[in-house]
Enzyme design. Sequence first.
Site, PDB file in Angstrom:
ATOM      1  N   HIS A 104      92.815  64.791  12.479  1.00  0.00           N
ATOM      2  CA  HIS A 104      92.781  64.246  14.122  1.00  0.00           C
ATOM      3  C   HIS A 104      92.824  65.871  14.593  1.00  0.00           C
ATOM      4  CE1 HIS A 104      94.752  60.371  14.619  1.00  0.00           C
ATOM      5  NE2 HIS A 104      95.499  61.097  13.903  1.00  0.00           N
TER       6      HIS A 104
ATOM      7  N   CYS B 135      90.360  59.774  12.844  1.00  0.00           N
ATOM      8  CA  CYS B 135      90.987  58.467  12.080  1.00  0.00           C
ATOM      9  C   CYS B 135      91.196  56.799  11.909  1.00  0.00           C
ATOM     10  CB  CYS B 135      92.701  59.353  12.556  1.00  0.00           C
ATOM     11  SG  CYS B 135      94.073  59.036  10.993  1.00  0.00           S
TER      12      CYS B 135
ATOM     13  N   GLU C 153      90.950  66.334  17.738  1.00  0.00           N
ATOM     14  CA  GLU C 153      91.632  67.131  18.456  1.00  0.00           C
ATOM     15  C   GLU C 153      93.035  67.563  18.821  1.00  0.00           C
ATOM     16  OE1 GLU C 153      91.591  64.530  17.097  1.00  0.00           O
ATOM     17  OE2 GLU C 153      93.433  63.158  17.699  1.00  0.00           O
TER      18      GLU C 153
HETATM   19  N1  GLN Z   1      96.374  53.576  11.376  1.00  0.00           N
HETATM   20  C1  GLN Z   1      95.841  53.979   9.872  1.00  0.00           C
HETATM   21  C2  GLN Z   1      96.703  55.158   9.030  1.00  0.00           C
HETATM   22  O1  GLN Z   1      97.317  54.524   8.918  1.00  0.00           O
HETATM   23  C3  GLN Z   1      95.491  55.121  11.199  1.00  0.00           C
HETATM   24  C4  GLN Z   1      96.215  55.881  11.567  1.00  0.00           C
HETATM   25  C5  GLN Z   1      95.656  57.141  12.459  1.00  0.00           C
HETATM   26  O2  GLN Z   1      94.713  56.919  13.177  1.00  0.00           O
HETATM   27  N2  GLN Z   1      96.659  57.886  13.314  1.00  0.00           N
HETATM   28  O3  GLN Z   1      95.719  54.931   8.011  1.00  0.00           O
END
Ligand code: GLN
Length: 594
Positions: A545, A418, A547
């Site tokens: 994600h 992410c 994970e």
């Molecule tokens: N802050 C980033 C976004 O909003 C990544 C979000 C995250 O890592 N879950 O896109």
Amino acid sequence: MSDSKELLAKVGSVSTDNEYFLPLPKGYQKGKTKYVIVTGTVMSGLGKGIFSSCLAKLLQDKGLKVTPVKMEGYLNIDSGTLNPFRHGEVFVLDDGMECDMDLGTYERMLDQNLTRANFTTSGQIYQSVLDKERRGDYLGRDVQMIPHVTGEVKMKLRTLAMQSNADVVFVEIGGTVGDLENAFYIEAMRELAYEEGPHSCCFVALTYILEPATLGEQKSKAAQLGIKQLMQMGIQPDIIACRAENPVTIQARQKMSVFGNIPFERVFSMHDSASIYSIPTMLRDCGLDFEVIRMLRIEDRISLRTERREWERWVDFTDKIGNEKREVRIAITGKYTSVRDSYASILHALEHAGIHLGCKVHVQWIDTSELTDSTVADALNGVDGIIVPGGFGTRGMEGKIACIYYARTHNLPYLGLCLGFQAAVIEFARNVCGLNGANSTEIDQHCANPVIDILPEQKKIEGLGGNMRLGGRDVELKKDTQAWELFNRADSVRMRFRHRYEVDPKYIPTLEKGGLVFSGKAPNQPIMQVLELPGHPYFIGTQSHPELTSRPLRPHPMFVGLVAAARNHKCAEESLPSPVNTVQKLHQMTVSSQ
Ligand code: GLN
């Protein structure tokens, strides 16, 4: 009509001539679904979710259909706005629900995808009661904690029972008995047991036996008082599970039996264990599963043949724990480096991949807030792979980019999750494509090259709750890429998302010209979801994600890929023959895990 039938005929509606209030979903059959209700006393953080999920697993292995529900006391509608530093990671379900990390424990242990029906907060309950009040559903009655709020809780449980068609619903009440915010849940459970009748609910009280170092013996008084408190609320527990550092002594269990009014054989020791994956064995060995099955009178619904098969598969997995032949060191960067719960799913995903590959994974936490290009080599000394996990805000971002630069230029295996995906794009844009001042508008709103920008659909949204791009989405994979190999040459895979920012599509041609490959994207939309770097042993980033969807018996390919590449990296450093030479071969190892 019998009394209970008469009562049932009135359900769902509110009558002014009696005190019964029995909200039931249409078609609900009493007795079909049983309930195991898990509460905690003495202190929070006992691992109610772990206990409940392990017990649920043992029943599921016997061919029973089980479904969990976590009932949180707080007033937030979901966990999306909670600080992971205080509450542990925010777990995201496939339907986009942002919930407590315990839902992750259930998904992993049961290998089941859950939905928002498996998660409740006081906020949700009150919201729905107040909506009903505004609609006039309560027909002129004063709306009260009992029966209306407790009725809403029971309605939620019974709806879940019907929708899931479960034999057993596992209800985990958050917090500890005695918390004001959870009291109405406990009262609702008392009413549920009364209404559903004998043998329909099994109450399990999880408690804690103290063992002060100064005394050197186990003390059960606090646990006894906790059970007493539950009994004062009208609930006689059926089973007591004693958490403790060491196996609980017979004497301490006897005391709990006498003062808890429970036969000795239903007081269990659930002491600390090196891996949560050995807890099902601990519970099974002491016969807890059959105790519950007998109490709920569902002996005729179980299949011992199914249990034999499932248990064999499980033991094959647990036997590998602790017998790993190799080891690797993976660094995780992040701002919540002091709290392991903030990254619980990543730690589990690494453990799954490690067990699968027979390779013990040691985690090294790296605080990037002070890290620079000149200190990064030292910080990553002895590390075989690196993960930059998800995150929000600006702190430590430049240090993360320094780590990625180092990984890219030193053939160090890298997995970006992410924010880690976005940081890899920024690093590449700056240092390979020459896009000076490349950044994310989340970090620097006025940067010269905003390669990461807010999603167009997010621009019109205000407020912070539940409004990111959330939940499961299909990701289209590009043929003949590393990602495609990792996922066993699938055209499309399902991943989970929680983000507000993305790669600005106008920079894609420049980044691709520089050599970055976007190997996964959203179908029909220019949203980039997976990136990789051909020629690098393992450099993968994903906007998702992964994970969150790694399971013990089905480790996530992106983590298996990272650990395998880290193992190769370590062999190369030590000049040992490498067990796998190319990323292309990795898919052969992940195939067996699918
Ligand atoms: N802050 C980033 C976004 O909003 C990544 C979000 C995250 O890592 N879950 O896109």
